[in-house]
Design a protein around this motif. Structure first.
Motif, mmCIF file in Angstrom:
data_model
loop_
_atom_site.group_PDB
_atom_site.id
_atom_site.type_symbol
_atom_site.label_atom_id
_atom_site.label_comp_id
_atom_site.label_asym_id
_atom_site.label_seq_id
_atom_site.Cartn_x
_atom_site.Cartn_y
_atom_site.Cartn_z
ATOM 1 N N GLN A 84 23.622 -30.340 -39.030
ATOM 2 C CA GLN A 84 24.584 -29.413 -38.437
ATOM 3 C C GLN A 84 25.711 -30.167 -37.738
ATOM 4 O O GLN A 84 26.873 -29.734 -37.770
ATOM 5 N N VAL A 85 25.386 -31.299 -37.121
ATOM 6 C CA VAL A 85 26.421 -32.102 -36.465
ATOM 7 C C VAL A 85 27.406 -32.629 -37.503
ATOM 8 O O VAL A 85 28.621 -32.648 -37.280
ATOM 9 N N ARG A 86 26.910 -33.039 -38.664
ATOM 10 C CA ARG A 86 27.757 -33.647 -39.685
ATOM 11 C C ARG A 86 28.500 -32.627 -40.546
ATOM 12 O O ARG A 86 29.462 -32.982 -41.222
ATOM 13 N N ASN A 89 30.977 -26.337 -39.935
ATOM 14 C CA ASN A 89 30.601 -25.750 -38.648
ATOM 15 C C ASN A 89 31.735 -25.943 -37.641
ATOM 16 O O ASN A 89 32.461 -26.939 -37.681
ATOM 17 N N ARG A 107 28.713 -27.966 -33.517
ATOM 18 C CA ARG A 107 28.384 -29.359 -33.819
ATOM 19 C C ARG A 107 28.029 -30.120 -32.535
ATOM 20 O O ARG A 107 27.070 -30.898 -32.506
ATOM 21 N N PRO A 142 35.489 -34.618 -34.040
ATOM 22 C CA PRO A 142 34.280 -34.652 -34.874
ATOM 23 C C PRO A 142 33.861 -36.066 -35.271
ATOM 24 O O PRO A 142 32.661 -36.341 -35.415
#
Length: 203
Positions: A10-12, A16, A21, A59
């Motif tokens: 989900q972070v990557r 999103n 993230r 990000p």
């Protein structure tokens, strides 16, 4: 409940929004946080230029912080695999009850607080994987006189810590709770004396 790898995805995921993230990275720390949740978050933010309260961080910085966390987790999982293999051999040999040396590992199962930092703003500056590597290397050698992370020999015995074990030798330089098995008996005695002197000077 999402696991570490699911949260890392989900972070990557560029699809999103940044708030999710960031939230997912914070949730990763509920699964693996070597310094404890708050101190590990502070370390990642400081090291990767993320504002601790920034709800829409860069990000690329989030992913870089995740990369560091994953590298440290890989080091820890390798150690846990070795530990499990050793315990299997010991059980096969008839040693069913772990020795006192393994008390430290029992308290840090899963890697949470493996290098506990009582003060969230005081923690090692080295990458997490390097810090864990130094601690693991120290566990494999003869006990020493100082912190395995920064080599500082001024250790202070602290009580009423917010993590099990509830007391122990804390490095005055990098802030970690030093695992007692890596220290000589003399180093532990010195740490306790520092604590007593500090209490006496306050009284």
């Amino acid at each position: 409940m999402a696991g570490f790898r699911s949260l890392a995805r989900q972070v990557r995921d560029p699809g999103n929004d940044l708030a999710l993230r960031r939230y997912s990275l914070r949730k990763c720390l509920e699964r693996f946080a070597p310094y404890g949740h708050r101190a590990t978050w502070d370390h990642l933010c400081a090291g990767h230029g993320i504002g601790p309260e920034d709800r829409a961080p860069d990000p690329a910085r989030l992913v870089a912080a995740l990369d560091e966390l994953e590298a440290a987790r890989a080091v820890w999982l390798g150690y846990e695999a070795e530990f499990a293999a050793r315990r299997k051999r010991e059980k096969h040999a008839g040693l069913r009850i772990p020795g006192s040396f393994d008390d430290w590992h029992r308290r840090t199962w899963g890697g949470f607080g493996v290098a506990w930092c009582e003060d969230p703003s005081v923690h090692p500056e080295r990458p997490l994987a390097e810090v864990l590597g130094r601690i693991i290397a120290a566990l494999r050698t003869v006990p020493g006189a100082g912190c395995p992370v920064c080599e500082e020999q001024r250790l202070v015995w602290q009580r009423d810590l917010a993590h099990d074990p509830w007391c122990g030798p804390v490095c005055a330089a990098c802030g970690i709770l030093v695992p007692q098995p890596v220290l000589t008996a003399e180093a532990l005695v010195r740490a306790k004396l520092v604590r007593r002197r500090e209490l006496a000077s306050v009284a």
